[in-house]
Design a protein around this motif. Structure first.
Motif, mmCIF file in Angstrom:
data_model
loop_
_atom_site.group_PDB
_atom_site.id
_atom_site.type_symbol
_atom_site.label_atom_id
_atom_site.label_comp_id
_atom_site.label_asym_id
_atom_site.label_seq_id
_atom_site.Cartn_x
_atom_site.Cartn_y
_atom_site.Cartn_z
ATOM 1 N N ARG A 21 0.816 -1.223 0.000
ATOM 2 C CA ARG A 21 0.000 0.000 0.000
ATOM 3 C C ARG A 21 0.850 1.273 0.000
ATOM 4 N N MET A 22 2.159 1.119 -0.029
ATOM 5 C CA MET A 22 3.044 2.279 0.060
ATOM 6 C C MET A 22 3.104 3.083 -1.238
ATOM 7 N N VAL A 23 2.902 2.405 -2.357
ATOM 8 C CA VAL A 23 3.060 3.054 -3.665
ATOM 9 C C VAL A 23 1.739 3.049 -4.415
ATOM 10 N N GLU A 24 1.285 4.235 -4.823
ATOM 11 C CA GLU A 24 0.116 4.385 -5.665
ATOM 12 C C GLU A 24 0.555 5.018 -6.985
ATOM 13 N N PRO A 25 -0.268 4.976 -8.026
ATOM 14 C CA PRO A 25 0.170 5.479 -9.338
ATOM 15 C C PRO A 25 0.709 6.903 -9.324
ATOM 16 N N ASP A 26 0.181 7.751 -8.440
ATOM 17 C CA ASP A 26 0.579 9.159 -8.458
ATOM 18 C C ASP A 26 1.232 9.641 -7.168
ATOM 19 N N ARG A 27 1.481 8.726 -6.219
ATOM 20 C CA ARG A 27 2.070 9.161 -4.955
ATOM 21 C C ARG A 27 2.695 7.987 -4.208
ATOM 22 N N VAL A 28 3.541 8.346 -3.217
ATOM 23 C CA VAL A 28 4.292 7.356 -2.448
ATOM 24 C C VAL A 28 4.250 7.768 -0.981
ATOM 25 N N ARG A 29 4.117 6.790 -0.101
ATOM 26 C CA ARG A 29 4.140 7.083 1.330
ATOM 27 C C ARG A 29 5.531 7.562 1.762
ATOM 28 N N LYS A 30 5.566 8.497 2.721
ATOM 29 C CA LYS A 30 6.841 9.055 3.178
ATOM 30 C C LYS A 30 7.725 7.999 3.842
ATOM 31 N N GLU A 31 7.103 6.940 4.406
ATOM 32 C CA GLU A 31 7.897 5.906 5.084
ATOM 33 C C GLU A 31 8.838 5.177 4.130
ATOM 34 N N VAL A 32 8.539 5.202 2.850
ATOM 35 C CA VAL A 32 9.414 4.580 1.847
ATOM 36 C C VAL A 32 10.816 5.183 1.927
ATOM 37 N N TYR A 33 10.912 6.432 2.371
ATOM 38 C CA TYR A 33 12.191 7.131 2.456
ATOM 39 C C TYR A 33 12.759 7.169 3.875
ATOM 40 N N THR A 34 11.938 6.953 4.877
ATOM 41 C CA THR A 34 12.377 7.242 6.252
ATOM 42 C C THR A 34 12.351 6.059 7.209
ATOM 43 N N ASP A 35 11.715 4.956 6.836
ATOM 44 C CA ASP A 35 11.533 3.839 7.763
ATOM 45 C C ASP A 35 12.741 2.906 7.741
ATOM 46 N N GLN A 36 13.314 2.645 8.910
ATOM 47 C CA GLN A 36 14.516 1.809 9.008
ATOM 48 C C GLN A 36 14.253 0.372 8.576
ATOM 49 N N GLN A 37 13.115 -0.180 8.940
ATOM 50 C CA GLN A 37 12.801 -1.553 8.549
ATOM 51 C C GLN A 37 12.636 -1.690 7.044
ATOM 52 N N ILE A 38 12.042 -0.677 6.427
ATOM 53 C CA ILE A 38 11.913 -0.690 4.971
ATOM 54 C C ILE A 38 13.295 -0.627 4.326
#
Length: 440
Positions: A11-28
């Motif tokens: 659910r992190m990536v949608e066609p026109d946007r991305v969740r901020k955790e993709v850039y900031t979450d250590q586990q990711i």
């Protein structure tokens, strides 16, 4: 719990946007290292970095310290930088020559250049145990796969996956374009590179490389200052030539936002992307004409015109390489943490080309890509500011919607539409690849 986490990723990536955790979450970030950087083909180095037997260079693949080494048989090997005995790093320096074999500095186990165990001191003490030359676990572990394309060495830590050529696809043009511009068809690395640690997530750097919207905004002050000096020198020259180095910087002001829309991005599978629209740093001066004469002799008129007609400004090889082939520049991305990224900025010499042509591209390397330039400083500040903003509670999503729905399907590629060079299609393509890589 794991399944819930996997569902969250989807659910992190949608066609026109991305969740901020993709850039900031250590586990990711840890998952990225495992599923992307330690799985796909990653650029390790160029074979000219290790010209003689025993020459080595160290590099990171994901979190793994690796060694690029030239063997006595001429083959280039990629090994884990770890002694199989007690885990000591085999090479503590960035580069050097190990001589006829590797020798661990802790307990003096020795290994051939391909990692195979050579000798264990007082080996009789291991009689009757599992330790010895017959046990492959006593040799330095190799990268699962290593391939060399026109001198550029890639490795994958996964035993399965597409071949290097399949993975690169159309982005292979980056290496062909660079090598073909050399009269001898090869390039050699300039021994020292610039290294920069950016206090931001690795994806911010990659997204910026094909972001045609930012140059005339972020670098406007530098470009304007260079253009003012350029005009003064032009008046003094009274029709004579102004040093090309000023144009390298003034282009950031004279190529305005609307002109960047004349460029085009072509986005390929695996997250790769090409930005067309070479910036035209080919004046018809004596140096260029001398180079052209050598190229015509080497390739013939038809092939020469094909080579200089390649319409490329920038190639992104996802997830770790940014190549400006017309200027012989390459930037390798080595993630160090969720908010720390090492970039290695390399420059190459066209073998057989005149010294003046080398000096021209070296000027661009120093003026635009070095850590000391205002251009780099502009970008580094914005990378840091982006990461700080993404780490705040000011919003949950990153917008990637510019020119959404206007992309052009071209086989397995997606191109930005006409007059839409500032489209965020490259970022959407990268995140589409990211989401696919991150699935179990």
């Amino acid at each position: 719990m794991l399944k819930e986490r996997e569902a969250d990723l989807s659910r992190m990536v949608e066609p026109d946007r991305v969740r901020k955790e993709v850039y900031t979450d250590q586990q990711i970030f840890e998952r990225e290292m495992e599923r992307i950087h330690e799985t796909v083909w990653i650029y390790v180095g160029h074979e000219s970095q290790v010209p003689k037997a025993g020459d080595y260079y160290t590099a990171l693949i994901g979190r793994q310290p690796m060694i690029l080494v030239r063997g006595s048989n001429g083959k280039v090997n990629v090994l884990y930088n770890r002694c199989p005995h007690r885990g000591n790093m085999i090479c503590g320096d960035t580069k050097g020559n190990t001589g006829e074999f590797f020798r661990c500095s802790y307990h003096a186990w020795t290994f051939h250049h391909d990692g195979k165990l050579k000798n264990i001191p007082m080996k009789d003490a291991y009689a009757g145990t599992r330790y010895g030359k017959d046990n492959p676990d006593c040799s330095i572990k190799k990268a699962a796969r290593v391939e060399n394309y026109r001198g550029f060495v890639f490795a994958s830590l996964a035993s399965d996956g597409p071949s290097l050529k399949t993975f690169l696809g159309k982005s292979i043009v980056a290496f062909d374009d660079m090598c073909d511009r050399a009269p001898e068809g090869e390039v050699e690395v300039v021994p020292n590179c610039f290294r920069v640690i950016q206090h931001s997530n690795w994806k911010l750097f990659l997204e910026n490389q094909l972001d045609a919207l930012h140059p005339s905004v972020v670098h406007q002050s530098t470009g304007r200052a260079a253009h003012e000096v350029e005009k003064i020198l032009a008046r003094k020259a009274k029709g004579g030539a102004v040093p090309l180095s000023y144009h390298m910087l003034s282009a950031f002001a004279t190529v305005t936002i609307d002109k960047w829309d004349d460029f085009q991005t072509i986005n390929y599978p695996y997250g790769h992307c090409v930005l067309t629209g070479y910036m035209g740093l080919r004046p018809q001066d004596p140096d260029t004409l001398a180079y052209d004469k050598i190229m015509l002799k080497a390739y013939g008129k038809k092939r020469f015109e094909e080579i200089i007609g390649v319409n490329i400004h920038h190639v992104l090889v996802y997830p770790g390489l940014s190549v400006q082939s017309p200027l012989q520049q390459l930037r390798a991305v080595r993630p160090l943490g969720v908010d720390r990224t090492l970039t290695e900025i390399w420059h190459f010499r066209l073998k057989g080309a005149p010294e003046a042509i080398y000096r021209r591209s070296l000027a661009y390397y120093n003026l635009v890509n070095s850590p000391a330039t205002l251009i780099n400083a502009d970008d580094l500040e914005n990378f840091w500011k982006c990461h700080q903003g993404l780490s705040s509670d000011g919003g949950d999503w990153v917008s990637l919607g510019r020119h959404l729905g206007r992309d052009l399907k071209q086989g397995d590629a997606v191109a930005s539409g006409p007059k839409m060079g500032t489209s965020e299609a490259p970022m959407r393509n990268q995140m589409k690849a990211w989401a696919k890589y991150m699935q179990p």
